[in-house]
Design a protein around this motif. Sequence first.
Motif, PDB file in Angstrom:
ATOM      1  N   ASP A   3      98.822  63.298   5.232  1.00 16.50           N
ATOM      2  CA  ASP A   3      99.946  63.162   4.310  1.00 16.50           C
ATOM      3  C   ASP A   3     100.481  61.734   4.245  1.00 16.50           C
ATOM      4  O   ASP A   3     100.821  61.248   3.167  1.00 16.50           O
ATOM      5  N   GLN A   4     100.557  61.063   5.383  1.00 14.22           N
ATOM      6  CA  GLN A   4     101.061  59.682   5.408  1.00 14.22           C
ATOM      7  C   GLN A   4     100.122  58.744   4.665  1.00 14.22           C
ATOM      8  O   GLN A   4     100.570  57.840   3.956  1.00 14.22           O
ATOM      9  N   GLN A   5      98.817  58.926   4.823  1.00 15.19           N
ATOM     10  CA  GLN A   5      97.848  58.081   4.133  1.00 15.19           C
ATOM     11  C   GLN A   5      97.934  58.286   2.615  1.00 15.19           C
ATOM     12  O   GLN A   5      97.849  57.327   1.846  1.00 15.19           O
ATOM     13  N   ILE A   6      98.103  59.526   2.201  1.00 15.00           N
ATOM     14  CA  ILE A   6      98.245  59.813   0.765  1.00 15.00           C
ATOM     15  C   ILE A   6      99.507  59.142   0.228  1.00 15.00           C
ATOM     16  O   ILE A   6      99.486  58.522  -0.833  1.00 15.00           O
ATOM     17  N   GLU A   7     100.608  59.242   0.968  1.00 16.84           N
ATOM     18  CA  GLU A   7     101.863  58.611   0.549  1.00 16.84           C
ATOM     19  C   GLU A   7     101.689  57.100   0.434  1.00 16.84           C
ATOM     20  O   GLU A   7     102.168  56.488  -0.524  1.00 16.84           O
ATOM     21  N   GLN A   8     100.996  56.493   1.373  1.00 17.52           N
ATOM     22  CA  GLN A   8     100.760  55.044   1.311  1.00 17.52           C
ATOM     23  C   GLN A   8      99.949  54.669   0.071  1.00 17.52           C
ATOM     24  O   GLN A   8     100.226  53.672  -0.596  1.00 17.52           O
ATOM     25  N   GLU A   9      98.964  55.480  -0.264  1.00 15.29           N
ATOM     26  CA  GLU A   9      98.155  55.209  -1.456  1.00 15.29           C
ATOM     27  C   GLU A   9      98.995  55.353  -2.719  1.00 15.29           C
ATOM     28  O   GLU A   9      98.885  54.535  -3.644  1.00 15.29           O
ATOM     29  N   ILE A  10      99.846  56.364  -2.777  1.00 17.87           N
ATOM     30  CA  ILE A  10     100.735  56.553  -3.930  1.00 17.87           C
ATOM     31  C   ILE A  10     101.636  55.336  -4.097  1.00 17.87           C
ATOM     32  O   ILE A  10     101.789  54.800  -5.199  1.00 17.87           O
ATOM     33  N   GLN A  11     102.221  54.873  -2.999  1.00 16.25           N
ATOM     34  CA  GLN A  11     103.095  53.702  -3.063  1.00 16.25           C
ATOM     35  C   GLN A  11     102.325  52.450  -3.457  1.00 16.25           C
ATOM     36  O   GLN A  11     102.816  51.653  -4.258  1.00 16.25           O
ATOM     37  N   ALA A  12     101.120  52.283  -2.920  1.00 18.65           N
ATOM     38  CA  ALA A  12     100.313  51.107  -3.237  1.00 18.65           C
ATOM     39  C   ALA A  12      99.959  51.055  -4.723  1.00 18.65           C
ATOM     40  O   ALA A  12      99.831  49.971  -5.295  1.00 18.65           O
ATOM     41  N   LYS A  13      99.829  52.204  -5.350  1.00 20.98           N
ATOM     42  CA  LYS A  13      99.505  52.262  -6.779  1.00 20.98           C
ATOM     43  C   LYS A  13     100.751  52.190  -7.657  1.00 20.98           C
ATOM     44  O   LYS A  13     100.643  52.239  -8.875  1.00 20.98           O
ATOM     45  N   GLY A  14     101.925  52.096  -7.018  1.00 25.33           N
ATOM     46  CA  GLY A  14     103.164  51.950  -7.782  1.00 25.33           C
ATOM     47  C   GLY A  14     103.590  53.205  -8.523  1.00 25.33           C
ATOM     48  O   GLY A  14     104.306  53.126  -9.520  1.00 25.33           O
ATOM     49  N   LEU A  15     103.162  54.351  -8.055  1.00 28.51           N
ATOM     50  CA  LEU A  15     103.537  55.612  -8.695  1.00 28.51           C
ATOM     51  C   LEU A  15     104.941  55.987  -8.208  1.00 28.51           C
ATOM     52  O   LEU A  15     105.131  56.315  -7.043  1.00 28.51           O
ATOM     53  N   ALA A  17     107.343  58.113  -9.958  1.00 29.69           N
ATOM     54  CA  ALA A  17     108.004  59.306 -10.514  1.00 29.69           C
ATOM     55  C   ALA A  17     108.482  60.192  -9.366  1.00 29.69           C
ATOM     56  O   ALA A  17     107.989  60.099  -8.234  1.00 29.69           O
ATOM     57  N   PRO A  18     109.452  61.049  -9.640  1.00 29.91           N
ATOM     58  CA  PRO A  18     109.930  61.952  -8.585  1.00 29.91           C
ATOM     59  C   PRO A  18     108.773  62.742  -7.976  1.00 29.91           C
ATOM     60  O   PRO A  18     107.874  63.198  -8.685  1.00 29.91           O
ATOM     61  N   ARG A  19     108.791  62.844  -6.656  1.00 31.09           N
ATOM     62  CA  ARG A  19     107.757  63.589  -5.939  1.00 31.09           C
ATOM     63  C   ARG A  19     108.295  63.972  -4.576  1.00 31.09           C
ATOM     64  O   ARG A  19     109.298  63.440  -4.120  1.00 31.09           O
ATOM     65  N   VAL A  20     107.618  64.870  -3.932  1.00 31.39           N
ATOM     66  CA  VAL A  20     107.940  65.251  -2.561  1.00 31.39           C
ATOM     67  C   VAL A  20     107.171  64.307  -1.645  1.00 31.39           C
ATOM     68  O   VAL A  20     105.973  64.102  -1.820  1.00 31.39           O
ATOM     69  N   THR A  21     107.857  63.734  -0.679  1.00 33.17           N
ATOM     70  CA  THR A  21     107.231  62.798   0.253  1.00 33.17           C
ATOM     71  C   THR A  21     107.210  63.403   1.650  1.00 33.17           C
ATOM     72  O   THR A  21     107.959  64.356   1.937  1.00 33.17           O
ATOM     73  N   PRO A  22     106.384  62.858   2.545  1.00 33.18           N
ATOM     74  CA  PRO A  22     106.433  63.325   3.936  1.00 33.18           C
ATOM     75  C   PRO A  22     107.835  63.213   4.529  1.00 33.18           C
ATOM     76  O   PRO A  22     108.263  64.082   5.293  1.00 33.18           O
ATOM     77  N   ALA A  23     108.565  62.165   4.157  1.00 29.59           N
ATOM     78  CA  ALA A  23     109.940  62.015   4.656  1.00 29.59           C
ATOM     79  C   ALA A  23     110.839  63.142   4.142  1.00 29.59           C
ATOM     80  O   ALA A  23     111.710  63.633   4.872  1.00 29.59           O
ATOM     81  N   ASP A  24     110.622  63.572   2.882  1.00 25.94           N
ATOM     82  CA  ASP A  24     111.395  64.699   2.332  1.00 25.94           C
ATOM     83  C   ASP A  24     111.116  65.975   3.118  1.00 25.94           C
ATOM     84  O   ASP A  24     112.022  66.757   3.412  1.00 25.94           O
ATOM     85  N   ILE A  25     109.845  66.180   3.440  1.00 27.53           N
ATOM     86  CA  ILE A  25     109.453  67.362   4.211  1.00 27.53           C
ATOM     87  C   ILE A  25     110.177  67.357   5.553  1.00 27.53           C
ATOM     88  O   ILE A  25     110.828  68.339   5.938  1.00 27.53           O
ATOM     89  N   GLU A  26     110.079  66.250   6.272  1.00 27.46           N
ATOM     90  CA  GLU A  26     110.696  66.163   7.602  1.00 27.46           C
ATOM     91  C   GLU A  26     112.211  66.298   7.525  1.00 27.46           C
ATOM     92  O   GLU A  26     112.823  66.944   8.379  1.00 27.46           O
ATOM     93  N   ALA A  27     112.823  65.706   6.503  1.00 30.42           N
ATOM     94  CA  ALA A  27     114.277  65.778   6.361  1.00 30.42           C
ATOM     95  C   ALA A  27     114.746  67.193   6.054  1.00 30.42           C
ATOM     96  O   ALA A  27     115.902  67.537   6.310  1.00 30.42           O
TER      97      ALA A  27
END
Length: 134
Positions: A3-15, A17-27
């Motif tokens: 999940d963290q690697q996917i989140e990093q790729e999403i951020q690297a591509k500048g995406l 839009a609203p989405r659920v992140t690993p941080a949202d899950i943990e929070a």
Amino acid sequence: MNDQQIEQEIQAKGLTAPRVTPADIEANIASEHFFTADDGEWGASKHANKPRHPQLSLLTFCVLVLRNGFTVTGESACASPENFDAEIGRKVARDNAVQKLWPLMGYALKQDLHRIDELVKDGVSYQKTGIAGG
């Protein structure tokens, strides 16, 4: 890919839009609880005279209690008693429970976004909705 690697790729591509992140899950996790099937079976005194089945100690459960009070479970089973490790069992059970949160939180976000779209169509400004995720 975790999940963290996917989140990093999403951020690297500048995406963005609203989405659920690993941080949202943990929070969203208020507490976590672990036990084996053996703990569950023998936690109740009504089974005091029943023979114990050794395989029950190889099945680990994780219960995640979410901020809204909803619960999600995950499991981890070990085939060989020689390989059982309680810490690994808890990690696997928790990971399995967390995987169940993604579609639930994804649905909740999509529902919020849909409500915002409907309100906007009705002429209500986003700022007045109080709905998160927009």
